[in-house]
Write a protein that holds these residues in place. Structure first.
Motif, PDB file in Angstrom:
ATOM      1  N   THR A 237      -7.621 -50.516  25.168  1.00 22.60           N
ATOM      2  CA  THR A 237      -6.313 -50.538  25.823  1.00 22.60           C
ATOM      3  C   THR A 237      -5.909 -49.109  26.189  1.00 22.60           C
ATOM      4  O   THR A 237      -6.068 -48.185  25.402  1.00 22.60           O
ATOM      5  CB  THR A 237      -5.221 -51.150  24.923  1.00 22.60           C
ATOM      6  OG1 THR A 237      -5.350 -50.588  23.626  1.00 22.60           O
ATOM      7  CG2 THR A 237      -5.340 -52.631  24.843  1.00 22.60           C
ATOM      8  N   GLY A 238      -5.435 -48.958  27.406  1.00 24.69           N
ATOM      9  CA  GLY A 238      -5.016 -47.641  27.864  1.00 24.69           C
ATOM     10  C   GLY A 238      -6.163 -46.804  28.398  1.00 24.69           C
ATOM     11  O   GLY A 238      -6.018 -45.612  28.622  1.00 24.69           O
ATOM     12  N   SER A 239      -7.321 -47.413  28.634  1.00 25.95           N
ATOM     13  CA  SER A 239      -8.460 -46.632  29.116  1.00 25.95           C
ATOM     14  C   SER A 239      -8.499 -46.594  30.647  1.00 25.95           C
ATOM     15  O   SER A 239      -9.374 -45.979  31.229  1.00 25.95           O
ATOM     16  CB  SER A 239      -9.769 -47.205  28.564  1.00 25.95           C
ATOM     17  OG  SER A 239      -9.938 -48.545  28.970  1.00 25.95           O
ATOM     18  N   THR A 392      -6.708 -42.801  28.620  1.00 26.03           N
ATOM     19  CA  THR A 392      -6.459 -41.860  29.726  1.00 26.03           C
ATOM     20  C   THR A 392      -5.525 -40.737  29.310  1.00 26.03           C
ATOM     21  O   THR A 392      -5.623 -39.619  29.792  1.00 26.03           O
ATOM     22  CB  THR A 392      -5.838 -42.585  30.935  1.00 26.03           C
ATOM     23  OG1 THR A 392      -4.647 -43.224  30.500  1.00 26.03           O
ATOM     24  CG2 THR A 392      -6.790 -43.591  31.512  1.00 26.03           C
TER      25      THR A 392
HETATM   26  P1  ADP Z   1      -5.806 -50.539  30.518  1.00 25.86           P
HETATM   27  O1  ADP Z   1      -5.577 -51.620  31.526  1.00 25.86           O
HETATM   28  O2  ADP Z   1      -7.234 -50.171  30.397  1.00 25.86           O
HETATM   29  O3  ADP Z   1      -5.149 -50.821  29.208  1.00 25.86           O
HETATM   30  P2  ADP Z   1      -4.216 -49.061  32.281  1.00 25.86           P
HETATM   31  O4  ADP Z   1      -5.016 -49.385  33.469  1.00 25.86           O
HETATM   32  O5  ADP Z   1      -2.947 -49.770  32.053  1.00 25.86           O
HETATM   33  O6  ADP Z   1      -5.134 -49.223  31.022  1.00 25.86           O
HETATM   34  O7  ADP Z   1      -3.962 -47.484  32.284  1.00 25.86           O
HETATM   35  C1  ADP Z   1      -3.046 -46.872  31.453  1.00 25.86           C
HETATM   36  C2  ADP Z   1      -2.282 -45.800  32.192  1.00 25.86           C
HETATM   37  O8  ADP Z   1      -3.124 -44.691  32.493  1.00 25.86           O
HETATM   38  C3  ADP Z   1      -1.709 -46.236  33.503  1.00 25.86           C
HETATM   39  O9  ADP Z   1      -0.362 -45.775  33.557  1.00 25.86           O
HETATM   40  C4  ADP Z   1      -2.548 -45.528  34.555  1.00 25.86           C
HETATM   41  O10 ADP Z   1      -1.815 -45.211  35.705  1.00 25.86           O
HETATM   42  C5  ADP Z   1      -2.994 -44.294  33.851  1.00 25.86           C
HETATM   43  N1  ADP Z   1      -4.297 -43.770  34.259  1.00 25.86           N
HETATM   44  C6  ADP Z   1      -5.355 -44.467  34.713  1.00 25.86           C
HETATM   45  N2  ADP Z   1      -6.420 -43.642  34.901  1.00 25.86           N
HETATM   46  C7  ADP Z   1      -6.022 -42.401  34.550  1.00 25.86           C
HETATM   47  C8  ADP Z   1      -6.664 -41.120  34.508  1.00 25.86           C
HETATM   48  N3  ADP Z   1      -7.937 -40.987  34.850  1.00 25.86           N
HETATM   49  N4  ADP Z   1      -5.949 -40.076  34.085  1.00 25.86           N
HETATM   50  C9  ADP Z   1      -4.665 -40.218  33.716  1.00 25.86           C
HETATM   51  N5  ADP Z   1      -4.005 -41.380  33.733  1.00 25.86           N
HETATM   52  C10 ADP Z   1      -4.660 -42.459  34.144  1.00 25.86           C
END
Ligand code: ADP
Ligand code: ZN
Ligand code: ZN
Length: 740
Positions: A237-239, A392
């Motif tokens: 989560t948060g990747s 991220t």
């Molecule tokens: P996941 O769905 O994998 O849990 P998200 O797609 O919701 O993660 O991403 C989490 C947050 O990180 C979002 O606010 C997104 O805009 C941001 N984000 C995505 N890629 C990057 C990156 N390479 N660097 C910084 N922030 C990012």
């Protein structure tokens, strides 16, 4: 010149898929002068009932159709409803495949695939509805001025802006003067009306960050693919999985291709919809069961006519025809909402793979907690396994505390030190989430005098006490009962609620942080999509609050101020008979935990349990989901259960328990034994009696899918299965998701 005799042997014959249990297609005589094309809808009569069917083939005459039909005895089509094919050839081919996979009549599959609106007679085009969107973003100064000069307009503008595109009716439900205010905003050029919920963006926003290494690698891998391939995007989560989706979508759109995105729940649709819409140049639409029938039909049409570039949809969207499809994405692929639990029991995740294969396009299955099915395929090299193991924002994953509840001082379901911690976080200005997968005040009512427990009179289940309505409710048949004043068994007045549900936790928490600061989210408090949106936007303001709720809160939502997650009562999972219970629990815990501490604040997760020694906790929180899943997968293989085997269940119900048992016994005895297929049962379903009907099941498990399919086909051809005794209903579930 002699005109061909339309009623004679020369009349053309159409094969029509209609929703009947006994045949794939029925033959009808075509009307003189109107030859329907394959894929067109037609009106027909079956047992004198008018029905809509879809033409699968047309033959010049009865002799050619290869069936022993006597043309004179054929009924004729009542009407041809489409000039152009309603279902294009790829769709028809896909539905044929689906029918074969689920061993279901083609007509039933077709009826499941097509929106209800298109299956009704008399046939009508979808209604025109009024949707609102903002025309452009407002500068800060404009926002302030609007807020000051026209506060009502400001509120509506924000609501529309947040939704992206919203139905006038839906706005009016929460803002009574919306219709007038929208027109005022339209005059000012700040809102515009349109007849569909398609969001069209000409100026995509650019992100202000670089991709992580993991994202980059995954993206490169997927972007190389020009043909069918399945990618398991396994990212914590948060990747930043969404960012990968968005970039792959952008690539597809730049090639002139369309993309289908499947999400598990209505609640999740607006979020991903908005995120995609902001970032791509093109038309994005949503399709889900929260839309009216008419709206769904319109969106389906938009997709069908190529007027949508990205369709974001819940499971039924897997059937939406899309010309020039380039990619299918399934977000939260592990989620059991992709499985339809009645009628045609399809799994949209599995069908995404099937459709990707047929249309020869790549598929992405994304999840922080992939299903063991997908992990199994990834381990075997059938799927590309793309791992994102870095958050991220580089923030650590939340700290997890497994709290032993034995001998704890408990108030209303929560340990005293947990309540203190909640209070602390709240006063520090943070948000807290308390998760419990059980609605109502208490899951049971017990007599302290004799041990009597209130049961539903029509089901084998305990009644749940709902304090708000001061009644007992059955969560299976939805019946209500008054709360007895005296025990019906011993006359004692010592009747007490036992255990807790979200309603009770809500009350407990109100006492701690104040009535206005508790947001309860369950099916009793949030019934409509509009209420859900309202609740979500309240939480998203970031103001301190304590959310208490069920599943609805566990998935995919990003709550930036959430620092503490409390999980209540997970212990029932350890005693479940379902072999998937540990997998489901692990996914739930990781998903809920993933809500905590997403931005700069670290998060903490507290799990209240009476079984802290369960190995699942140590594996999951010591080593992580991947290790847990690998171990669990080994156990499944050792036990010979899915995904190492193929399973199917025949479920049957009747008001007569004895007849039901006889029926399933007879079926079990009549199918030819095959050493490759284990037959278990018939056994009563986990809840034997529901709404005065008894439920039993017959389970089949095999290491060899072809053997299982052969046996099931034989079963389906048995006379007693084709025409079950009166009062007995049965259904077949291939790849069941739960054994209940
Ligand atoms: P996941 O769905 O994998 O849990 P998200 O797609 O919701 O993660 O991403 C989490 C947050 O990180 C979002 O606010 C997104 O805009 C941001 N984000 C995505 N890629 C990057 C990156 N390479 N660097 C910084 N922030 C990012
Ligand atoms: Zn009693
Ligand atoms: Zn009941």
């Amino acid at each position: 010149m002699k005109t061909p005799d339309a009623t004679g042997p020369a009349a053309a014959v159409a094969q029509v898929a209609v929703p009947v249990p006994f045949a794939d297609t029925l033959s009808y005589r075509c009307l003189p002068g109107t030859l329907p094309c394959p894929g067109a809808r037609v009106a027909v009569r079956v047992n004198n009932r008018p029905l809509v069917g879809v033409v699968t083939a047309v033959y010049k005459n009865a002799a050619e159709c290869g069936r022993a039909v006597s043309p004179q005895r054929l009924k004729s089509l009542e009407a041809v409803l489409d000039v152009q094919p309603f279902l294009p050839p790829e769709s028809l081919a896909f539905l044929h495949k689906v029918a074969r996979y689920y061993l279901a009549p083609l007509g039933e599959v077709v009826a499941t695939a097509i929106p209800g609106w298109f299956r009704r007679l008399p046939a009508k085009p979808p209604p025109v509805e009024r949707w609102w969107t903002v025309t452009r973003p407002l500068t800060r100064a404009e926002q302030e001025s609007l807020a000051k000069r026209a506060p009502r307009q400001w509120v509506i503008w924000q609501a529309v802006n947040e939704a992206g595109v919203i139905l006038g009716k839906e706005l009016a439900a929460t803002h009574p003067q919306a219709a007038n205010v929208c027109r005022q905003l339209e005059k000012k050029g700040l809102l515009k009306a349109q007849d569909s919920c398609v969001l069209e963006n000409q100026q995509p926003q650019q992100p202000d960050f670089d991709l992580t290494c993991g994202q980059q690698t995954a993206l490169e891998k997927i972007q190389q693919q020009e043909a069918f391939a399945v990618n398991l995007l396994d990212g914590i989560t948060g990747s930043g999985k969404t960012e990968v989706y968005i970039r792959v979508i952008q690539q597809q759109l730049s090639r002139g291709k369309k993309v289908l995105v499947l999400v598990p729940e209505i609640g999740l649709t607006p979020q991903l919809f908005g995120e995609i819409a902001r970032r791509i140049k093109g038309r994005v639409a949503v399709l889900h069961s929260g839309l009216s029938d008419g709206a769904r039909a319109r969106e389906w049409n938009h997709a069908r006519y190529g007027q949508v570039d990205v369709l974001v949809s819940t499971r039924s969207g897997i059937f939406a025809p899309m010309e020039n499809l380039g990619l299918i994405i399934v977000d939260e692929e592990h989620d059991s909402s992709f499985k339809q639990q009645d009628g045609l029991r399809y799994n949209a995740r599995d069908l995404a793979v099937l459709r990707g294969k047929m249309e020869n396009v790549p598929v992405i299955l994304g999840s922080a907690t992939p299903s063991l099915e997908s992990l199994h395929n990834a381990q075997q090299g059938k799927y590309h396994w793309l791992k994102l193991r870095q958050r991220t924002n580089k923030s650590p994953l939340p700290r997890v505390r497994v709290l032993n509840m034995q001998n704890k001082n408990v108030t209303g379901g929560l340990a005293q030190d947990v309540l203190d911690q909640i209070h602390q976080e709240f006063t520090a200005g943070n948000q807290v989430l308390v998760f419990l997968n059980r609605r109502g005040w208490a899951p049971a009512i017990l007599c302290h005098g004799c041990g009597w427990v209130a049961d539903c009179r029509h089901c084998d289940v305990k009644l749940t006490y709902h304090k708000g309505i001061h009644r007992l409710r059955c969560h299976h048949c939805q019946r209500h009962y008054p709360l007895p004043e005296f025990c019906p068994q011993c006359g004692s007045q010592a009747i007490q609620p036992l255990g807790e549900g979200t309603e009770r936790l809500g009350d407990t928490l109100q006492a701690v942080v104040g009535v206005d600061n508790v947001v309860r989210v369950d099916r009793d408090t949030v019934r409509t999509a509009a209420q859900w949106k309202k609740t979500l936007s309240r939480i998203r303001t970031g103001a301190p609050c304590v959310m208490v709720g069920t599943q609805m809160l566990s998935k995919g939502h990003d709550f930036p101020n959430l620092t503490l997650v409390v999980v209540v009562n997970v212990d029932a999972n350890f005693y479940s008979l379902d072999f998937r219970a540990p997998e489901k629990l692990a996914q739930l815990l990781v998903q809920v935990a993933g809500r905590a501490g997403r931005k700069d604040r670290p998060g903490e997760v507290v799990i209240q349990t009476h079984s802290p020694q369960q190995p699942l906790f140590a594996q999951l929180f010591g080593q992580g989901y991947e290790t847990f899943a690998a171990a669990e997968l080994e156990q499944r293989r050792a036990a010979g259960f899915p995904p190492a085997s193929s399973m199917a269940i025949v479920r049957a119900r009747s008001r007569d328990a004895e007849h039901l048992d006889d029926f399933l016994q007879a079926v079990a005895a009549a199918v030819p034994a095959d050493p490759a297929v284990a037959v278990m049962g018939p056994v009563p379903a986990p809840v034997f009696r529901k709404g005065d009907q008894y439920h039993m099941q017959l389970l089949f498990n095999s290491q060899q899918r072809p053997a299982l399919r052969r046996l099931l086909r034989q079963l389906l051809s048995l006379a007693e299965v084709k025409r079950p005794p009166s009062g007995i209903h049965w259904s077949l579930d291939i790849d069941p998701q739960d054994l209940a």
